[in-house]
Design a protein around this motif. Structure first.
Motif, short mmCIF file in Angstrom:
data_model
loop_
_atom_site.label_atom_id
_atom_site.label_comp_id
_atom_site.label_asym_id
_atom_site.label_seq_id
_atom_site.Cartn_x
_atom_site.Cartn_y
_atom_site.Cartn_z
N LEU A 1 45.92 51.92 48.60
CA LEU A 1 46.54 52.74 47.58
C LEU A 1 46.50 52.08 46.21
CD1 LEU A 1 49.70 54.02 49.53
CD2 LEU A 1 47.58 55.24 49.05
N ARG A 2 46.59 50.76 46.20
CA ARG A 2 46.59 50.05 44.91
C ARG A 2 45.18 49.92 44.35
NH1 ARG A 2 49.48 44.49 45.52
NH2 ARG A 2 49.00 44.46 43.28
N PHE A 3 44.19 49.71 45.24
CA PHE A 3 42.81 49.50 44.80
C PHE A 3 41.93 50.56 45.46
CE2 PHE A 3 44.85 45.28 45.07
CZ PHE A 3 44.87 44.98 43.71
N PRO A 4 41.52 51.60 44.75
CA PRO A 4 40.68 52.65 45.36
C PRO A 4 39.21 52.22 45.48
CG PRO A 4 41.10 53.15 43.06
CD PRO A 4 41.88 51.91 43.35
N LEU A 5 38.96 51.12 46.18
CA LEU A 5 37.61 50.61 46.41
C LEU A 5 37.64 49.72 47.64
CD1 LEU A 5 36.85 47.71 43.92
CD2 LEU A 5 39.08 48.72 44.12
N ARG A 6 36.46 49.44 48.17
CA ARG A 6 36.37 48.61 49.36
C ARG A 6 36.65 47.15 49.02
NH1 ARG A 6 30.47 50.28 51.14
NH2 ARG A 6 30.27 49.90 48.89
N PHE A 7 36.99 46.39 50.08
CA PHE A 7 37.30 44.98 49.85
C PHE A 7 36.08 44.21 49.36
CE2 PHE A 7 37.41 40.59 51.49
CZ PHE A 7 38.46 40.12 50.73
N SER A 8 34.89 44.57 49.84
CA SER A 8 33.68 43.86 49.39
C SER A 8 33.48 44.04 47.88
CB SER A 8 32.46 44.38 50.15
OG SER A 8 32.34 45.79 49.98
N SER A 9 33.74 45.25 47.39
CA SER A 9 33.63 45.47 45.94
C SER A 9 34.72 44.72 45.18
CB SER A 9 33.71 46.98 45.64
OG SER A 9 32.71 47.69 46.32
N PHE A 10 35.91 44.71 45.76
CA PHE A 10 37.02 43.98 45.13
C PHE A 10 36.72 42.48 45.08
CE2 PHE A 10 41.42 42.14 45.61
CZ PHE A 10 41.83 42.46 44.33
N PHE A 11 36.12 41.95 46.15
CA PHE A 11 35.76 40.53 46.18
C PHE A 11 34.68 40.22 45.15
CE2 PHE A 11 33.16 37.04 47.83
CZ PHE A 11 34.13 36.07 48.02
N ALA A 12 33.66 41.10 45.06
CA ALA A 12 32.57 40.88 44.10
C ALA A 12 33.09 40.94 42.66
CB ALA A 12 31.47 41.92 44.31
N LEU A 13 34.04 41.84 42.38
CA LEU A 13 34.60 41.93 41.04
C LEU A 13 35.37 40.67 40.67
CD1 LEU A 13 35.88 45.63 40.96
CD2 LEU A 13 33.98 44.66 39.64
N ASN A 14 36.10 40.10 41.63
CA ASN A 14 36.84 38.87 41.35
C ASN A 14 35.90 37.70 41.12
OD1 ASN A 14 40.04 38.76 41.75
ND2 ASN A 14 39.20 40.49 42.91
N ILE A 15 34.81 37.62 41.88
CA ILE A 15 33.82 36.57 41.65
C ILE A 15 33.19 36.71 40.27
CG2 ILE A 15 31.59 35.68 42.38
CD1 ILE A 15 33.78 34.70 44.14
N ALA A 16 32.84 37.97 39.90
CA ALA A 16 32.24 38.21 38.59
C ALA A 16 33.23 37.88 37.47
CB ALA A 16 31.80 39.67 38.48
N TYR A 17 34.50 38.17 37.70
CA TYR A 17 35.50 37.83 36.70
C TYR A 17 35.58 36.32 36.50
CZ TYR A 17 40.10 37.28 34.53
OH TYR A 17 41.12 36.92 33.70
N GLY A 18 35.35 35.56 37.58
CA GLY A 18 35.37 34.11 37.48
C GLY A 18 34.26 33.56 36.59
N LEU A 19 33.15 34.30 36.44
CA LEU A 19 32.06 33.83 35.58
C LEU A 19 32.46 33.81 34.11
CD1 LEU A 19 29.02 35.64 37.25
CD2 LEU A 19 29.53 33.19 37.28
N ALA A 20 33.46 34.65 33.75
CA ALA A 20 33.91 34.69 32.36
C ALA A 20 35.00 33.67 32.08
CB ALA A 20 34.43 36.09 32.02
N ASP A 21 35.40 32.92 33.08
CA ASP A 21 36.44 31.90 32.87
C ASP A 21 35.87 30.76 32.03
OD1 ASP A 21 39.16 30.81 33.80
OD2 ASP A 21 37.77 29.18 34.25
N PRO A 22 36.63 30.24 31.06
CA PRO A 22 36.11 29.14 30.21
C PRO A 22 35.68 27.92 31.00
CG PRO A 22 38.08 30.10 29.24
CD PRO A 22 37.94 30.71 30.59
N LEU A 23 36.42 27.56 32.05
CA LEU A 23 36.03 26.40 32.83
C LEU A 23 34.72 26.64 33.57
CD1 LEU A 23 39.45 25.22 34.31
CD2 LEU A 23 38.15 24.23 32.43
#
Length: 466
Positions: A1-23
């Motif tokens: 209900l909170r995330f209208p997408l599959r877990f694999s897509s949610f995992f990939a989005l979090n990994i991609a978000y990590g690429l924008a981290d300054p560290l």
């Protein structure tokens, strides 16, 4: 209900978000800079080193995302936030030891590093470095195995990150406000019974066994037990009690190193018989206002029960004073242990002189603290930093401390010059007896003072939270 997408897509989005981290961006640029430097020296290693750098980048990305996810989990609760803050502060203070430790134990540290180098080389940075060395020597099979080990570490980190992320994907929430509302009935069912203050003369059969388990019985023993429980609940206060000891250790370590390197007759050196006294005086200077000058800081709404309970306030203050004296005694013993470990045990006469002087300081400040705790109270919260005493209490503390130390110093100089060091101990013991008489007189007056200050005390401690 909170995330209208599959877990694999949610995992990939979090990994991609990590690429924008300054560290993460810094790590990528750092690997590219190393690749440029290696290729400039060995152009034939361009492709192999690019493979090693890519594996190391993937491993760092997975480790960073895993660390952030688990750190967020730990920081979602007050107790773990306090614990991590204490650990962080201890690490900050530990850095003060690095210079003197390396100077004094350079040889053993170097031998320890050489002995543990195989373990360090088995970690991802070591495996990546060994892989580059193997490629440079032409050992492609060993290099590929070492690169595969780095990728295995990356898979382990990614699995731990996926486990934490999956719990969030399913709706896990650690909001403290939500936990208080939703878990009220569960906490009420499992909560421990509240501590009730009952004087020994009115205690029934149900409270006799609890009083027998205490070293001090009655209301005084109950208050002492309550103060100990408050101490173990308050990580910030426990850290503040150990910081003076750490600072004394740093100063003693530095003084010992300078004493070993300096020539006789050059510079200022504290005599060995005064090192322990100076360490205790410094530790007490930091600790006394936190322990003595605001006795009711953490009682909160419970301070009203002290007025409702059929006990004299003298017994309440005595229990708090016993706790304060125990903490000061522990502080003095910790300083003695550290100085003994760093620069050797101080002379026995120095220990006796320090203990009698410390007893005088403690009695003076506990007596003053009882009065100021009732006259100028200030409410504190568990686990909250930067909480200050009232301005009058701080001013009174510094005046009391400086005056007490000045009395001890003048007495020590005059008596030692005229009669010798053992006479100083006898005179200090006389001061302790006089200070105890004053403390006992003031303690007997706390009941009437507490009644006179009832509205002010309740207003500051209870109504401040409303």
């Amino acid at each position: 209900l909170r995330f209208p997408l599959r877990f694999s897509s949610f995992f990939a989005l979090n990994i991609a978000y990590g690429l924008a981290d300054p560290l993460a961006l810094t790590a990528i640029v750092w690997h590219f800079a190393m690749w440029v430097g290696i290729v400039s020296a060995r152009p034939d290693l361009g492709a192999p080193v690019a493979l090693v750098a890519a594996a190391s980048i993937v491993m760092n990305l997975a480790f960073g995302r895993m660390a952030y996810a688990w750190l967020e989990r730990f920081l979602s609760q007050r107790r773990t936030r306090e614990l991590l803050f204490v650990v962080f502060m201890l690490i900050v203070f530990a850095f003060q030891f690095t210079g003197v430790v390396l100077q004094r134990y350079r040889g053993p540290i170097l031998r320890l590093y050489r002995a543990t180098s195989p373990v360090l080389n088995s970690l991802p940075p070591g495996e990546s470095g060994e892989s580059v060395v193997s490629f440079a020597r032409g050992d492609f099979r060993g290099a590929l195995l070492q690169t595969g080990a780095v990728l295995i570490f990356a898979l382990v980190f990614a699995a731990l990150f996926a486990h934490r992320l999956h719990r969030q994907f399913l709706g896990e929430s650690f909001s403290e406000s939500g936990d208080r509302v939703g878990g009220t009935q569960r906490k009420a069912a499992t909560a421990r019974p509240a501590l009730v203050v009952i004087p020994s003369g009115m205690a029934g059969a149900t409270s006799t066994s609890g009083a027998q388990r205490r070293a001090v019985g009655g209301a005084t023993g109950a208050i002492l037990e309550k103060e100990l429980r408050y101490l173990f609940r308050n990580s910030i206060l426990m850290m503040n009690l150990f910081i003076p000891v750490i600072l004394v250790a740093v100063i003693s370590f530095s003084a010992a190193q300078q004493g070993h390197r300096s020539k006789p007759g050059h510079g200022f050196h504290l005599p060995p018989e005064l090192i322990y006294s100076a360490g205790v005086a410094y530790a007490f200077m930091i600790m006394l206002p936190q322990v003595c000058m605001n006795c009711f800081a953490y009682d909160g709404e419970g301070v009203q029960l002290l007025y409702l309970a059929p006990v004299k306030f003298r017994e309440v203050m005595l229990g708090k004073n016993l706790f304060q004296g125990a903490m000061l005694l522990v502080e003095a013993l910790l300083v003695l242990g550290l100085i003994t470990a760093i620069s050797g045990p101080p002379p026995f006469i120095a220990i006796l002189t320090t203990w009698t002087g410390a007893a005088f300081l403690a009695l003076v400040h506990i007596s003053a603290g009882n009065w100021f705790s009732l006259k100028f109270p200030r409410r504190f919260e568990f686990g909250v930093r930067r909480q200050q005493l009232s301005g009058i209490s701080v001013l009174a503390y510094f005046g009391t401390y400086l005056g007490s130390v000045a009395i001890l110093g003048i007495v020590a100089l005059l008596v030692r010059f005229l009669a010798g060091p053992w006479t100083v101990v006898a005179v200090y013991a006389g001061l302790v007896v006089a200070a105890f008489s004053v403390y006992r007189t003031l303690l007997n007056l706390t009941t009437s003072q507490a009644i006179a200050q009832r509205d002010a005390l309740i207003g500051q401690i209870v109504r401040a939270s409303q």
